[in-house]
Design a protein around this motif. Structure first.
Motif, PDB file in Angstrom:
ATOM      1  N   TYR A  89       1.139  -1.125  -0.040  1.00 51.36           N
ATOM      2  CA  TYR A  89       0.207  -0.063   0.050  1.00 51.36           C
ATOM      3  C   TYR A  89       0.831   1.259  -0.134  1.00 51.36           C
ATOM      4  CZ  TYR A  89      -4.701   1.845   0.315  1.00 51.36           C
ATOM      5  OH  TYR A  89      -6.034   2.445  -0.052  1.00 51.36           O
ATOM      6  N   THR A  91       1.530   4.787   0.696  1.00 49.31           N
ATOM      7  CA  THR A  91       0.972   5.785   1.670  1.00 49.31           C
ATOM      8  C   THR A  91       1.876   6.975   2.028  1.00 49.31           C
ATOM      9  OG1 THR A  91      -0.301   6.424   3.717  1.00 49.31           O
ATOM     10  CG2 THR A  91       0.797   4.173   3.237  1.00 49.31           C
ATOM     11  N   ALA A  92       1.630   8.320   2.066  1.00 50.98           N
ATOM     12  CA  ALA A  92       2.729   9.155   2.622  1.00 50.98           C
ATOM     13  C   ALA A  92       3.190   9.005   3.938  1.00 50.98           C
ATOM     14  CB  ALA A  92       2.204  10.638   2.082  1.00 50.98           C
ATOM     15  N   ASP A  93       2.011   8.535   4.606  1.00 51.54           N
ATOM     16  CA  ASP A  93       2.430   8.387   6.283  1.00 51.54           C
ATOM     17  C   ASP A  93       3.101   6.840   6.506  1.00 51.54           C
ATOM     18  OD1 ASP A  93       0.868  10.866   6.812  1.00 51.54           O
ATOM     19  OD2 ASP A  93      -0.941   9.536   5.837  1.00 51.54           O
ATOM     20  N   ILE A 109      -2.914   2.393  -4.610  1.00 50.43           N
ATOM     21  CA  ILE A 109      -3.078   3.782  -4.326  1.00 50.43           C
ATOM     22  C   ILE A 109      -4.488   4.060  -3.762  1.00 50.43           C
ATOM     23  CG2 ILE A 109      -3.151   5.972  -5.546  1.00 50.43           C
ATOM     24  CD1 ILE A 109      -0.910   4.908  -7.389  1.00 50.43           C
ATOM     25  N   GLN A 118      -7.159  14.133   5.868  1.00 49.11           N
ATOM     26  CA  GLN A 118      -7.166  13.299   6.826  1.00 49.11           C
ATOM     27  C   GLN A 118      -6.166  12.501   6.823  1.00 49.11           C
ATOM     28  OE1 GLN A 118     -11.577  11.780   6.408  1.00 49.11           O
ATOM     29  NE2 GLN A 118     -11.021  12.478   4.325  1.00 49.11           N
ATOM     30  N   PRO A 119      -5.086  12.791   7.703  1.00 52.14           N
ATOM     31  CA  PRO A 119      -3.691  12.085   7.966  1.00 52.14           C
ATOM     32  C   PRO A 119      -4.006  10.701   8.325  1.00 52.14           C
ATOM     33  CG  PRO A 119      -3.981  13.557   9.419  1.00 52.14           C
ATOM     34  CD  PRO A 119      -5.144  13.916   8.696  1.00 52.14           C
ATOM     35  N   GLY A 120      -2.979   9.772   7.778  1.00 52.46           N
ATOM     36  CA  GLY A 120      -3.135   8.417   8.030  1.00 52.46           C
ATOM     37  C   GLY A 120      -4.360   7.502   7.844  1.00 52.46           C
ATOM     38  N   LEU A 121      -5.220   8.035   6.755  1.00 52.07           N
ATOM     39  CA  LEU A 121      -6.231   7.328   6.537  1.00 52.07           C
ATOM     40  C   LEU A 121      -6.186   5.946   5.759  1.00 52.07           C
ATOM     41  CD1 LEU A 121      -9.522   7.669   6.847  1.00 52.07           C
ATOM     42  CD2 LEU A 121      -9.544   8.765   4.641  1.00 52.07           C
ATOM     43  N   SER A 122      -5.268   5.996   4.616  1.00 51.74           N
ATOM     44  CA  SER A 122      -4.885   4.992   3.878  1.00 51.74           C
ATOM     45  C   SER A 122      -3.914   4.187   4.800  1.00 51.74           C
ATOM     46  CB  SER A 122      -4.459   5.352   2.632  1.00 51.74           C
ATOM     47  OG  SER A 122      -3.160   6.291   2.789  1.00 51.74           O
ATOM     48  N   ALA A 134       4.334   1.797   1.957  1.00 51.79           N
ATOM     49  CA  ALA A 134       5.677   2.464   1.667  1.00 51.79           C
ATOM     50  C   ALA A 134       5.337   3.722   1.068  1.00 51.79           C
ATOM     51  CB  ALA A 134       6.325   1.573   0.405  1.00 51.79           C
ATOM     52  N   LEU A 138      10.501  10.697  -1.278  1.00 53.58           N
ATOM     53  CA  LEU A 138      10.412  12.390  -1.600  1.00 53.58           C
ATOM     54  C   LEU A 138      11.493  13.088  -0.685  1.00 53.58           C
ATOM     55  CD1 LEU A 138       6.639  12.789  -1.731  1.00 53.58           C
ATOM     56  CD2 LEU A 138       8.191  12.512  -3.626  1.00 53.58           C
ATOM     57  N   LYS A 149       2.940  16.247   2.065  1.00 50.04           N
ATOM     58  CA  LYS A 149       3.812  15.497   1.047  1.00 50.04           C
ATOM     59  C   LYS A 149       2.704  14.571   0.235  1.00 50.04           C
ATOM     60  CE  LYS A 149       7.692  16.475   3.503  1.00 50.04           C
ATOM     61  NZ  LYS A 149       9.037  16.154   4.343  1.00 50.04           N
ATOM     62  N   ASN A 150       1.454  14.676   0.162  1.00 52.83           N
ATOM     63  CA  ASN A 150       0.262  13.953  -0.752  1.00 52.83           C
ATOM     64  C   ASN A 150       0.358  14.400  -1.809  1.00 52.83           C
ATOM     65  OD1 ASN A 150      -0.790  11.890   1.297  1.00 52.83           O
ATOM     66  ND2 ASN A 150      -1.073  13.260   2.547  1.00 52.83           N
ATOM     67  N   LEU A 153      -3.638  12.054  -7.801  1.00 57.59           N
ATOM     68  CA  LEU A 153      -3.496  10.533  -8.203  1.00 57.59           C
ATOM     69  C   LEU A 153      -2.793  10.877  -9.743  1.00 57.59           C
ATOM     70  CD1 LEU A 153      -7.157   9.615  -7.298  1.00 57.59           C
ATOM     71  CD2 LEU A 153      -5.065   9.093  -6.171  1.00 57.59           C
ATOM     72  N   MET A 156       0.643  10.504  -8.944  1.00 58.43           N
ATOM     73  CA  MET A 156       0.962   9.418  -8.816  1.00 58.43           C
ATOM     74  C   MET A 156       1.355   8.460 -10.048  1.00 58.43           C
ATOM     75  SD  MET A 156       1.813   9.051  -5.360  1.00 58.43           S
ATOM     76  CE  MET A 156       1.755   7.275  -5.052  1.00 58.43           C
TER      77      MET A 156
HETATM   78  N1  SAM Z   1      -4.528  11.703   3.612  1.00 57.79           N
HETATM   79  C1  SAM Z   1      -4.788  10.651   2.673  1.00 57.79           C
HETATM   80  C2  SAM Z   1      -4.290   9.275   2.887  1.00 57.79           C
HETATM   81  O1  SAM Z   1      -4.810   8.870   4.081  1.00 57.79           O
HETATM   82  O2  SAM Z   1      -3.651   8.506   2.154  1.00 57.79           O
HETATM   83  C3  SAM Z   1      -3.992  11.308   1.162  1.00 57.79           C
HETATM   84  C4  SAM Z   1      -4.509  10.731   0.033  1.00 57.79           C
HETATM   85  S1  SAM Z   1      -3.325  11.087  -1.393  1.00 57.79           S
HETATM   86  C5  SAM Z   1      -4.205  12.654  -2.000  1.00 57.79           C
HETATM   87  C6  SAM Z   1      -4.050   9.899  -2.456  1.00 57.79           C
HETATM   88  C7  SAM Z   1      -3.296   8.812  -2.806  1.00 57.79           C
HETATM   89  O3  SAM Z   1      -1.980   8.877  -3.226  1.00 57.79           O
HETATM   90  C8  SAM Z   1      -2.669   8.091  -1.065  1.00 57.79           C
HETATM   91  O4  SAM Z   1      -3.852   7.391  -0.577  1.00 57.79           O
HETATM   92  C9  SAM Z   1      -1.663   7.192  -1.640  1.00 57.79           C
HETATM   93  O5  SAM Z   1      -2.076   6.108  -2.151  1.00 57.79           O
HETATM   94  C10 SAM Z   1      -0.974   8.022  -2.723  1.00 57.79           C
HETATM   95  N2  SAM Z   1       0.030   8.915  -2.526  1.00 57.79           N
HETATM   96  C11 SAM Z   1       0.027  10.379  -2.406  1.00 57.79           C
HETATM   97  N3  SAM Z   1       1.055  10.889  -1.751  1.00 57.79           N
HETATM   98  C12 SAM Z   1       1.991   9.701  -1.599  1.00 57.79           C
HETATM   99  C13 SAM Z   1       3.423   9.595  -1.081  1.00 57.79           C
HETATM  100  N4  SAM Z   1       4.276  10.684  -0.797  1.00 57.79           N
HETATM  101  N5  SAM Z   1       4.047   8.383  -0.880  1.00 57.79           N
HETATM  102  C14 SAM Z   1       3.105   7.287  -1.140  1.00 57.79           C
HETATM  103  N6  SAM Z   1       1.877   7.345  -1.503  1.00 57.79           N
HETATM  104  C15 SAM Z   1       1.260   8.529  -1.744  1.00 57.79           C
END
Ligand code: SAM
Length: 203
Positions: A89, A91-93, A109, A118-122, A134, A138, A149-150, A153, A156
Protein backbone atom coordinates in the motif's frame (compact mmCIF):
# COMPACT_ATOMS: atom_id res chain seq x y z
CA UNK A 1 0.95 -5.99 -17.69
CA UNK A 2 1.79 -5.49 -14.04
CA UNK A 3 -1.37 -4.76 -12.02
CA UNK A 4 -1.75 -1.42 -10.22
CA UNK A 5 -4.66 -1.16 -7.83
CA UNK A 6 -6.77 1.89 -7.01
CA UNK A 7 -8.65 1.41 -3.77
CA UNK A 8 -12.20 2.77 -3.90
CA UNK A 9 -13.06 2.09 -0.28
CA UNK A 10 -13.13 5.76 0.76
CA UNK A 11 -16.64 6.73 -0.35
CA UNK A 12 -17.74 7.53 3.20
CA UNK A 13 -14.65 9.69 3.84
CA UNK A 14 -15.40 12.17 1.07
CA UNK A 15 -17.92 14.81 0.18
CA UNK A 16 -19.71 14.78 -3.18
CA UNK A 17 -17.30 17.49 -4.36
CA UNK A 18 -14.26 15.47 -3.31
CA UNK A 19 -15.57 12.41 -5.14
CA UNK A 20 -15.98 14.55 -8.27
CA UNK A 21 -12.37 15.70 -7.93
CA UNK A 22 -11.17 12.16 -7.40
CA UNK A 23 -12.93 11.03 -10.56
CA UNK A 24 -11.45 13.95 -12.55
CA UNK A 25 -8.00 12.85 -11.43
CA UNK A 26 -8.80 9.23 -12.31
CA UNK A 27 -9.71 10.22 -15.88
CA UNK A 28 -6.23 11.70 -16.15
CA UNK A 29 -4.75 8.57 -14.58
CA UNK A 30 -6.41 6.40 -17.21
CA UNK A 31 -5.23 8.72 -19.99
CA UNK A 32 -1.57 8.77 -18.88
CA UNK A 33 -1.62 5.01 -18.45
CA UNK A 34 -3.24 4.36 -21.83
CA UNK A 35 -0.62 6.50 -23.61
CA UNK A 36 2.35 4.91 -21.79
CA UNK A 37 4.74 2.60 -23.67
CA UNK A 38 4.52 0.05 -20.90
CA UNK A 39 1.19 0.63 -19.13
CA UNK A 40 -0.05 -0.95 -15.93
CA UNK A 41 -3.11 -3.14 -15.87
CA UNK A 42 -5.28 -0.85 -13.75
CA UNK A 43 -7.64 -2.43 -11.26
CA UNK A 44 -10.33 -0.26 -9.69
CA UNK A 45 -11.20 -2.34 -6.62
CA UNK A 46 -13.96 -2.01 -4.02
CA UNK A 47 -16.05 -0.11 -6.54
CA UNK A 48 -19.64 -0.27 -5.30
CA UNK A 49 -22.15 -0.70 -8.16
CA UNK A 50 -24.26 2.47 -8.37
CA UNK A 51 -22.36 3.99 -5.47
CA UNK A 52 -21.24 7.66 -5.64
CA UNK A 53 -17.88 6.89 -7.33
CA UNK A 54 -19.49 4.63 -9.89
CA UNK A 55 -22.25 7.13 -10.70
CA UNK A 56 -19.69 9.88 -11.19
CA UNK A 57 -17.49 7.68 -13.43
CA UNK A 58 -20.45 6.75 -15.63
CA UNK A 59 -21.49 10.40 -15.83
CA UNK A 60 -18.04 11.43 -17.05
CA UNK A 61 -17.47 8.58 -19.48
CA UNK A 62 -20.19 7.40 -21.80
CA UNK A 63 -21.23 3.85 -20.89
CA UNK A 64 -19.70 2.43 -24.06
CA UNK A 65 -16.33 4.17 -23.57
CA UNK A 66 -16.35 3.06 -19.94
CA UNK A 67 -16.77 -0.57 -21.05
CA UNK A 68 -13.88 -0.35 -23.52
CA UNK A 69 -11.34 1.07 -21.09
CA UNK A 70 -8.34 -1.03 -20.25
CA UNK A 71 -9.35 -0.95 -16.63
CA UNK A 72 -10.69 -3.82 -14.58
CA UNK A 73 -13.51 -2.52 -12.42
CA UNK A 74 -14.64 -4.71 -9.63
CA UNK A 75 -16.60 -4.57 -6.41
CA UNK A 76 -14.19 -7.18 -5.07
CA UNK A 77 -11.46 -6.42 -2.61
CA UNK A 78 -7.84 -6.59 -3.77
CA UNK A 79 -7.01 -8.96 -0.90
CA UNK A 80 -9.37 -11.47 -2.53
CA UNK A 81 -7.81 -10.98 -5.97
CA UNK A 82 -4.09 -11.01 -5.19
CA UNK A 83 -1.80 -12.78 -2.73
CA UNK A 84 -1.28 -10.57 0.34
CA UNK A 85 2.52 -10.95 0.23
CA UNK A 86 2.53 -9.27 -3.17
CA UNK A 87 0.57 -6.20 -2.10
CA UNK A 88 2.20 -2.92 -1.05
CA UNK A 89 0.00 0.00 0.00
CA UNK A 90 1.50 3.32 -1.05
CA UNK A 91 0.87 5.98 1.55
CA UNK A 92 2.70 9.19 2.43
CA UNK A 93 2.32 8.33 6.12
CA UNK A 94 4.23 5.03 5.93
CA UNK A 95 7.40 4.70 8.03
CA UNK A 96 8.96 2.69 5.16
CA UNK A 97 10.56 4.23 2.09
CA UNK A 98 10.08 2.74 -1.37
CA UNK A 99 13.75 2.56 -2.29
CA UNK A 100 13.31 0.69 -5.54
CA UNK A 101 10.43 -0.33 -7.77
CA UNK A 102 9.68 -4.05 -7.65
CA UNK A 103 8.15 -5.49 -10.84
CA UNK A 104 6.72 -8.45 -8.93
CA UNK A 105 4.76 -6.35 -6.41
CA UNK A 106 1.24 -5.02 -6.73
CA UNK A 107 1.10 -1.44 -5.53
CA UNK A 108 -2.12 0.07 -4.17
CA UNK A 109 -3.08 3.74 -4.35
CA UNK A 110 -5.98 5.21 -2.37
CA UNK A 111 -8.64 6.68 -4.70
CA UNK A 112 -9.15 9.78 -2.59
CA UNK A 113 -8.41 13.47 -2.59
CA UNK A 114 -7.30 15.35 0.43
CA UNK A 115 -9.15 18.63 0.66
CA UNK A 116 -10.06 18.16 4.27
CA UNK A 117 -6.73 16.59 5.09
CA UNK A 118 -7.30 13.30 6.83
CA UNK A 119 -3.81 12.14 7.75
CA UNK A 120 -3.19 8.46 8.15
CA UNK A 121 -6.42 7.33 6.54
CA UNK A 122 -4.85 4.99 3.99
CA UNK A 123 -2.13 3.93 6.45
CA UNK A 124 -4.81 2.87 8.96
CA UNK A 125 -6.59 0.95 6.22
CA UNK A 126 -3.39 -0.89 5.22
CA UNK A 127 -2.54 -1.66 8.86
CA UNK A 128 -5.97 -3.09 9.49
CA UNK A 129 -5.46 -5.39 6.49
CA UNK A 130 -1.90 -6.20 7.68
CA UNK A 131 -0.38 -5.13 4.37
CA UNK A 132 3.11 -3.86 3.67
CA UNK A 133 3.26 -0.08 3.21
CA UNK A 134 5.70 2.35 1.61
CA UNK A 135 6.03 6.06 0.91
CA UNK A 136 7.74 7.56 -2.10
CA UNK A 137 11.34 8.69 -1.40
CA UNK A 138 10.46 12.39 -1.59
CA UNK A 139 12.58 13.55 1.36
CA UNK A 140 15.49 11.58 0.01
CA UNK A 141 15.48 13.26 -3.41
CA UNK A 142 13.77 16.63 -3.10
CA UNK A 143 14.27 19.76 -1.07
CA UNK A 144 10.92 20.32 0.60
CA UNK A 145 9.34 23.43 1.82
CA UNK A 146 7.05 22.84 4.75
CA UNK A 147 3.81 21.36 3.52
CA UNK A 148 1.88 18.24 2.70
CA UNK A 149 3.72 15.46 0.94
CA UNK A 150 0.54 13.94 -0.39
CA UNK A 151 0.50 13.84 -4.16
CA UNK A 152 -2.51 13.77 -6.45
CA UNK A 153 -3.55 10.64 -8.31
CA UNK A 154 -2.37 11.91 -11.71
CA UNK A 155 1.04 12.75 -10.22
CA UNK A 156 1.15 9.27 -8.67
CA UNK A 157 0.50 7.45 -11.97
CA UNK A 158 3.10 9.49 -13.85
CA UNK A 159 5.69 8.79 -11.15
CA UNK A 160 4.85 5.08 -11.08
CA UNK A 161 4.94 4.75 -14.90
CA UNK A 162 8.29 6.51 -14.97
CA UNK A 163 9.95 4.55 -12.16
CA UNK A 164 8.70 1.32 -13.74
CA UNK A 165 10.31 2.26 -17.07
CA UNK A 166 13.54 3.89 -15.92
CA UNK A 167 14.19 2.68 -12.38
CA UNK A 168 15.45 6.19 -11.69
CA UNK A 169 13.85 8.31 -8.98
CA UNK A 170 15.67 11.38 -10.32
CA UNK A 171 13.50 11.02 -13.42
CA UNK A 172 10.29 9.77 -11.85
CA UNK A 173 10.18 12.54 -9.26
CA UNK A 174 10.28 15.28 -11.91
CA UNK A 175 6.48 14.76 -11.87
CA UNK A 176 6.25 16.26 -8.40
CA UNK A 177 5.17 19.86 -9.07
CA UNK A 178 7.99 22.29 -8.34
CA UNK A 179 5.95 24.58 -6.15
CA UNK A 180 5.84 21.71 -3.67
CA UNK A 181 9.60 21.56 -3.30
CA UNK A 182 12.77 23.47 -3.93
CA UNK A 183 14.57 21.31 -6.48
CA UNK A 184 16.36 17.98 -6.57
CA UNK A 185 19.18 17.40 -4.12
CA UNK A 186 22.49 18.19 -5.78
CA UNK A 187 24.62 15.18 -6.45
CA UNK A 188 26.67 14.95 -3.28
CA UNK A 189 30.20 15.75 -4.34
CA UNK A 190 32.46 14.99 -1.48
CA UNK A 191 35.00 17.77 -0.97
CA UNK A 192 38.53 16.61 -1.64
CA UNK A 193 40.08 15.77 1.62
CA UNK A 194 42.51 18.48 2.46
CA UNK A 195 44.77 17.94 5.33
CA UNK A 196 43.80 20.54 7.82
CA UNK A 197 45.90 19.28 10.63
CA UNK A 198 48.09 22.09 11.79
CA UNK A 199 51.59 20.99 11.97
CA UNK A 200 54.26 22.57 13.97
CA UNK A 201 56.97 24.28 12.03
CA UNK A 202 59.99 22.22 11.67
CA UNK A 203 63.12 24.15 11.85
N1 SAM B 1 -4.66 11.59 3.64
C1 SAM B 1 -4.79 10.72 2.50
C2 SAM B 1 -4.35 9.32 2.90
O1 SAM B 1 -4.66 8.93 4.03
O2 SAM B 1 -3.72 8.61 2.09
C3 SAM B 1 -4.02 11.26 1.31
C4 SAM B 1 -4.55 10.81 -0.02
S1 SAM B 1 -3.47 11.15 -1.38
C5 SAM B 1 -4.14 12.64 -2.00
C6 SAM B 1 -4.04 9.93 -2.53
C7 SAM B 1 -3.26 8.63 -2.56
O3 SAM B 1 -2.03 8.81 -3.26
C8 SAM B 1 -2.84 8.05 -1.20
O4 SAM B 1 -3.85 7.25 -0.64
C9 SAM B 1 -1.62 7.23 -1.55
O5 SAM B 1 -1.96 5.94 -2.03
C10 SAM B 1 -1.00 8.01 -2.70
N2 SAM B 1 0.09 8.91 -2.26
C11 SAM B 1 0.08 10.28 -2.28
N3 SAM B 1 1.26 10.77 -1.87
C12 SAM B 1 2.05 9.71 -1.59
C13 SAM B 1 3.41 9.56 -1.14
N4 SAM B 1 4.16 10.63 -0.86
N5 SAM B 1 3.91 8.31 -0.96
C14 SAM B 1 3.14 7.22 -1.22
N6 SAM B 1 1.86 7.29 -1.66
C15 SAM B 1 1.32 8.51 -1.84
Amino acid sequence: GQPLVFDFSYESNMSRREIENTVSQLLEVEGWNRRAIDPFHLHFCNLQPDGPYHQELIKRYSAEVWDRLLVTNTERHYVELFPKEQLVYLTADSPNVLHSFDHSKIYIIGALVDRSIQPGLSLANAKRLKLATARLPLDEFLHWEIGAKNLTLDQMIRIMLSIKMTGKWEEALTFVPERKHDGLHQQQTKPLRTNTTTRGFTS
